[in-house]
Design a protein around this motif. Sequence first.
Motif, PDB file in Angstrom:
ATOM      1  N   GLN A  38       0.850  -1.181   0.000  1.00 50.59           N
ATOM      2  CA  GLN A  38       0.000   0.000   0.000  1.00 50.59           C
ATOM      3  C   GLN A  38       0.884   1.228   0.000  1.00 50.59           C
ATOM      4  O   GLN A  38       1.784   1.346   0.804  1.00 50.59           O
ATOM      5  CB  GLN A  38      -0.871  -0.025   1.263  1.00 50.59           C
ATOM      6  N   GLN A  39       0.626   2.157  -0.902  1.00 47.79           N
ATOM      7  CA  GLN A  39       1.472   3.340  -1.000  1.00 47.79           C
ATOM      8  C   GLN A  39       0.638   4.534  -1.354  1.00 47.79           C
ATOM      9  O   GLN A  39      -0.402   4.413  -1.987  1.00 47.79           O
ATOM     10  CB  GLN A  39       2.460   3.145  -2.152  1.00 47.79           C
ATOM     11  N   LYS A  40       1.154   5.734  -1.018  1.00 45.42           N
ATOM     12  CA  LYS A  40       0.477   6.945  -1.445  1.00 45.42           C
ATOM     13  C   LYS A  40       1.246   7.643  -2.552  1.00 45.42           C
ATOM     14  O   LYS A  40       0.680   8.357  -3.364  1.00 45.42           O
ATOM     15  CB  LYS A  40       0.377   7.914  -0.261  1.00 45.42           C
ATOM     16  N   ARG A  41       2.560   7.461  -2.584  1.00 43.49           N
ATOM     17  CA  ARG A  41       3.404   8.189  -3.529  1.00 43.49           C
ATOM     18  C   ARG A  41       3.548   7.368  -4.804  1.00 43.49           C
ATOM     19  O   ARG A  41       3.844   6.189  -4.762  1.00 43.49           O
ATOM     20  CB  ARG A  41       4.761   8.432  -2.876  1.00 43.49           C
ATOM     21  N   VAL A  92       5.259   6.276  -8.441  1.00 45.05           N
ATOM     22  CA  VAL A  92       6.522   6.250  -9.175  1.00 45.05           C
ATOM     23  C   VAL A  92       6.177   5.896 -10.615  1.00 45.05           C
ATOM     24  O   VAL A  92       5.531   4.878 -10.854  1.00 45.05           O
ATOM     25  CB  VAL A  92       7.462   5.178  -8.570  1.00 45.05           C
TER      26      VAL A  92
END
Lengths: 276, 192
Positions: free
Chosen positions: A106-109, A111
């Motif tokens: 789970q990530q917010k940023r 790439v």
Amino acid sequence: MAGVMAVAAESLAGGRARAARTVLDQVVLPGEELLLPEQEDAEGPGGTGERPLRLNAGVRARVRVVCGPGLRRCGDRLLVTKCGRLRYKEPGGSGGGGGVYWVDSQQKRYVPVKGDHVIGIVTAKSGDIFKVDVGGSEPASLSYLAFEGATKRNRPNVQVGDLIYGQFVVANKDMEPEMVCIDSCGRANGMGVIGQDGLLFKVTLGLIRKLLTPDCEILQEVGKLYPLEIVFGMNGRIWVKAKTIQQTLILANILEACEHMTADQRKQIFSRLAES
Amino acid sequence: MEGVMQTDAKMRTESGAESSPRAPGCSLRHFACEQNLLSRPDGSASFLQGDTSVLAGVYGPAEVKVSKEIFNKATLEVILRPKIGLPGVAEKSRERLIRNTCEAVVLGALHPRTSITVVLQVVSDAGSLLACCLNAACMALVDAGVPMRALFCGVTCALDSEGTLVLDPTAKQEKCGTEAADVHHQGALLGC
């Protein structure tokens, strides 16, 4: 979750690498090493990784396993670099490789990844290039010729502050990302400048992937509620537009909240909204 | 990973009773951790050890100023803010130690010319602050999804006047050595 973490900690403490097959759909932590199926024979009882010598060297079939996000190759093993659940996809077709392993984290940023469709905001126009903010570490560049039907005489009508839906053609760690609004045949295919009004908001990347799975229940229920236009960007941005501002805000709140709701809570909320 | 992750490694039977001696087998205070509590940073964590509490936020991989960018790996910055007052020399040295630890563990080569910033805020200090900061930084990096090659943690050890080792000392245990005539050692152990 606490029980799973205790198990993970125990195996890490043991210092022995686990077989990837046994850890599927379980939580893995950065620093864990996973064995691919072909190495499990070598790690026999008391084995320290030494492979027995074989007289006929051609018997071992080497299977090519694809290492997805969250995993890195470390010698013969896979090193986990992100925290999440380990997933595996069988190889489709006739014996095409050994399948894909990846970690669902789970990530917010965001790439940038080549081929991803994203929503960007135009921040600057310089010469023949638009600078588009996609939420990554640097703004992507978008050429004015990368729109359907654009020529040097016929420029697209793009202003600073417009929303763009496009896909990456160049996205690696060493170069500035480049995006286009046409596909390989030269057709727009839904990409380009996103129209007037509507609301753009940000959610986590995991929620976007969940909403974009085929036959997503949440999306079907939302579609039955109000007529709407919706655009999903893989960079965590969603643009939604309904008939009135109030409906748009309700839809935005539902989509942001549905990440943390169970299916029952969601059905309750939808039934309450459908009544009113 | 959102949600509360509470690891209950309470090896002391009485938590918070700092005056009574600890069990002879060396034990830690009750510790707990919560992730994803701040909405702005890409990753955040709050680590609690007894009464010491540190809040960490991670931003990255994000844009970096041209003067600070490194061509082949990510620029890691650590900012430590004390509970009261302006940051001083002690904070700078702790920031350096935490930064060296994070740089050894974070796979910066996957994100060149970007910056990863770790911001730590001391909420309450009741002994073994540096170890708590290290643990909070690790949990925040994991929550942000920054690629790492291992996890790291920290435990503060203290030798009291009799020469027995005390793990995770409280503020009183850290201080009482200065009054004694014997030499009092204190350090942070790092384990991977």
